[in-house]
Design an enzyme around this catalytic site. Structure first.
Site, PDB file in Angstrom:
ATOM      1  CD  GLU A 197      -8.141  -8.354  -1.142  1.00 56.92           C
ATOM      2  OE1 GLU A 197      -7.221  -7.659  -1.597  1.00 56.92           O
ATOM      3  OE2 GLU A 197      -8.094  -8.909  -0.031  1.00 56.92           O
ATOM      4  CG  HIS A 239      -1.673  -1.098   1.590  1.00 49.75           C
ATOM      5  ND1 HIS A 239      -1.214  -2.196   2.264  1.00 49.75           N
ATOM      6  CD2 HIS A 239      -2.983  -1.335   1.338  1.00 49.75           C
ATOM      7  CE1 HIS A 239      -2.204  -3.070   2.411  1.00 49.75           C
ATOM      8  NE2 HIS A 239      -3.284  -2.581   1.856  1.00 49.75           N
ATOM      9  CG  ASP A 258      -5.278 -12.000   7.233  1.00 51.36           C
ATOM     10  OD1 ASP A 258      -5.928 -12.380   6.243  1.00 51.36           O
ATOM     11  OD2 ASP A 258      -5.244 -10.822   7.627  1.00 51.36           O
ATOM     12  CG  HIS A 281     -11.447 -11.653   2.106  1.00 54.55           C
ATOM     13  ND1 HIS A 281     -11.067 -10.573   1.343  1.00 54.55           N
ATOM     14  CD2 HIS A 281     -10.687 -11.592   3.223  1.00 54.55           C
ATOM     15  CE1 HIS A 281     -10.120  -9.895   1.975  1.00 54.55           C
ATOM     16  NE2 HIS A 281      -9.866 -10.517   3.122  1.00 54.55           N
ATOM     17  CG  ASP A 295      -4.849 -11.180  -1.603  1.00 56.27           C
ATOM     18  OD1 ASP A 295      -3.963 -11.068  -2.475  1.00 56.27           O
ATOM     19  OD2 ASP A 295      -5.310 -10.210  -0.967  1.00 56.27           O
ATOM     20  CG  MET A 353      -1.126  -5.925  -6.367  1.00 52.99           C
ATOM     21  SD  MET A 353      -1.210  -5.269  -4.665  1.00 52.99           S
ATOM     22  CE  MET A 353      -1.935  -6.648  -3.800  1.00 52.99           C
ATOM     23  CG  ASP A 394      -3.525 -10.166   2.211  1.00 52.43           C
ATOM     24  OD1 ASP A 394      -2.694  -9.635   2.974  1.00 52.43           O
ATOM     25  OD2 ASP A 394      -4.623  -9.651   1.958  1.00 52.43           O
ATOM     26  CD  GLU A 426      -7.475 -12.198   2.115  1.00 52.03           C
ATOM     27  OE1 GLU A 426      -6.997 -11.192   1.560  1.00 52.03           O
ATOM     28  OE2 GLU A 426      -7.593 -12.328   3.348  1.00 52.03           O
ATOM     29  CE  LYS A 477     -11.955  -9.001   5.685  1.00 49.17           C
ATOM     30  NZ  LYS A 477     -10.827  -8.373   6.394  1.00 49.17           N
ATOM     31  CG  ASP A 485       1.940  -1.094   3.371  1.00 48.64           C
ATOM     32  OD1 ASP A 485       1.216  -0.759   4.327  1.00 48.64           O
ATOM     33  OD2 ASP A 485       1.633  -1.980   2.549  1.00 48.64           O
ATOM     34  CG  ASP A 489      -9.400 -11.390   7.409  1.00 52.38           C
ATOM     35  OD1 ASP A 489      -9.129 -12.515   6.976  1.00 52.38           O
ATOM     36  OD2 ASP A 489      -9.026 -10.337   6.862  1.00 52.38           O
TER      37      ASP A 489
HETATM   38  C1  GCO Z   1      -7.737  -7.483   4.556  1.00 53.83           C
HETATM   39  C2  GCO Z   1      -7.383  -7.442   3.086  1.00 53.83           C
HETATM   40  C3  GCO Z   1      -6.152  -6.624   2.786  1.00 53.83           C
HETATM   41  C4  GCO Z   1      -5.991  -6.351   1.322  1.00 53.83           C
HETATM   42  C5  GCO Z   1      -4.919  -5.347   1.094  1.00 53.83           C
HETATM   43  C6  GCO Z   1      -4.538  -5.192  -0.339  1.00 53.83           C
HETATM   44  O1  GCO Z   1      -8.552  -8.322   4.897  1.00 53.83           O
HETATM   45  O2  GCO Z   1      -7.218  -6.689   5.329  1.00 53.83           O
HETATM   46  O3  GCO Z   1      -7.211  -8.755   2.655  1.00 53.83           O
HETATM   47  O4  GCO Z   1      -5.025  -7.276   3.308  1.00 53.83           O
HETATM   48  O5  GCO Z   1      -5.694  -7.511   0.628  1.00 53.83           O
HETATM   49  O6  GCO Z   1      -5.347  -4.137   1.602  1.00 53.83           O
HETATM   50  O7  GCO Z   1      -5.517  -4.619  -1.034  1.00 53.83           O
HETATM   51 MN    MN Z   2      -6.305  -9.498   0.865  1.00 53.73          MN
HETATM   52 MN    MN Z   3      -7.961 -10.235   4.094  1.00 52.72          MN
END
Ligand code: GCO
Ligand code: MN
Ligand code: MN
Length: 387
Positions: free
Chosen positions: A182, A55, A258, A221, A246, A89, A288, A218, A184, A58, A256
């Site tokens: 993306e 991002h 991850d 998600h 992702d 990306m 991700d 993702e 979610k 970041d 979430d």
């Molecule tokens: C989340 C998302 C993020 C995006 C990221 C890139 O659930 O926080 O998955 O990690 O993927 O902002 O666009």
């Molecule tokens: Mn993501």
């Molecule tokens: Mn995510």
């Protein structure tokens, strides 16, 4: 034993925000020290990754002066070139700043929507400078907790207008970006707009330059809402819209998480790898995910190695599956080929008439056992190393 050492040809990527995740959660402070971007580049390259995504914030804090920006970007580019890592990306942080608390592109405040466009254009400039060819839109704050504001239809229009604007901007600058939405279902908003891969695909068809847009599904998600991720990815592939993916892992029905790729739902993850490999997907495989909050820095690199290793092990299992004669025979028996019947399923008035008059052994069709228990158990045996 197959070599499980990742190489850039495997196209594994991480985010500055993923391995850089310091372990903050809604209940607790960070448990790890921040790492500089050049250090992360060096470590990921040594592990065999292909790229690092980011991002805008970041790398360059929103409050950075022009000279700070140029130093941060310069040091980062130097590290990329020293260690041979790419930035495939880029994306925008449109969720952290309280200005975006009620949405960015879908805020009811026209000033916020305009600021979101400005921030995204600047971030697209940065991404292009770093060599990114794909731009992701994750609508972190695009959604609602309450619908009393009455903006549901307007939000979709505002979202569309913003994406149309940004695609025109990219083309006018000659950036040549392809874009990936993306989806979610929730978190951080109570209900997010475009909650699933299917919703995003439907929305893309309404955009001016829809050919430039695809999806970035993702694992976590779709899984959060109890959906089957491989099914969502298959739909994206079928539509020619899988631009990015992702990868992580997740227990259904939770926040979430991850988790490290393959940490939780190995069998589903196997079918995903099979789909990616057999469909000829050539984009990045982006993890991700982040290390457990319990971990120190060593745990972060163990996490990163683990994501790639599990992918490679499952890819090996996919190959084994393809050459396993018992498995292939069972699969061949599962599919019943009947060329005469198949030919009738293309519409012509004659085929329709023939089909209407066709006699079927309905009871026989219903009585046939397709052998899925056997096939699935062979898959489990394979995954557990028993074949
Ligand atoms: C989340 C998302 C993020 C995006 C990221 C890139 O659930 O926080 O998955 O990690 O993927 O902002 O666009
Ligand atoms: Mn993501
Ligand atoms: Mn995510």
């Amino acid at each position: 034993m197959t070599d499980l050492t990742p190489t850039p040809a495997d196209k594994f990527t991480f985010g500055l925000w993923t391995v850089g995740n310091a372990g903050r959660d809604p209940f607790g402070e960070p448990t790890r020290k921040p790492m500089t971007a050049p250090y992360v580049v060096q470590k990921l390259a040594a592990l065999g990754a292909y790229g690092i995504n980011l991002h805008d914030d970041d790398l360059v804090p929103v409050t950075a002066s022009a000279s700070e920006r140029s130093r941060l970007v310069g040091d980062f580019k130097q590290a990329l070139s020293d260690h041979g890592l790419k930035v495939p990306m880029a994306t925008t942080n449109l969720f952290g700043d309280p200005a975006f608390k009620d949405g960015a592109f879908t805020s009811a405040d026209a000033r916020v929507r305009a600021y979101a466009l400005q921030k995204t254009m600047l971030s697209m400039d940065l991404g292009h400078e770093l060599g990114a060819e794909l731009y992701v839109f994750w609508g972190g704050r695009e959604g609602t907790e309450v619908d009393a504001g009455g903006k549901l239809l307007d939000s979709l229009k505002w979202f569309r207008d913003s994406l149309n604007f940004l695609a025109d901007y990219s083309e006018s600058q000659g950036y040549g970006y392809r874009f990936a939405l993306e989806p979610k279902p929730n978190e951080p908003r109570g209900d997010m707009f475009l909650p699933t891969v299917g919703s995003a695909l439907g929305f893309i068809a309404t955009l001016d330059r829809h050919g430039l847009f695809g999806v970035n599904p993702e694992f976590a998600h779709e899984t959060m809402s109890g959906l089957n991720f491989a099914h969502a990815v298959a739909q994206a592939i079928d539509a020619g819209k899988l631009f990015h993916v992702d990868l992580n892992d997740q227990k259904p029905g939770r926040f979430d998480q991850d988790l490290r790729f393959g940490a939780e739902t190995l069998k589903t993850v196997f079918f995903l790898v099979q789909l990616l490999e057999q469909s000829g997907y050539t984009g990045s495989k982006h993890f991700d995910a982040h290390a457990l909050r319990t971990e120190d820095e060593e745990g972060v690199w163990a996490f990163a190695r683990g994501c790639m290793r599990t992918y490679l092990m499952l890819r090996e299992k996919v190959r084994q599956f393809e050459t396993d004669t018992e498995m292939q025979a069972a699969l061949a028996a599962y599919r019943v080929e009947d060329p005469a019947m198949q030919a009738l399923t293309s519409f012509t008035p004659g085929n329709a008439a023939t089909l209407k008059g066709q006699a079927f052994d309905r009871e026989g069709l219903g009585a046939r056992g397709p052998g899925l228990e056997h096939i699935d158990q062979l898959t489990v045996d394979l995954l557990l190393g028993m074949r």
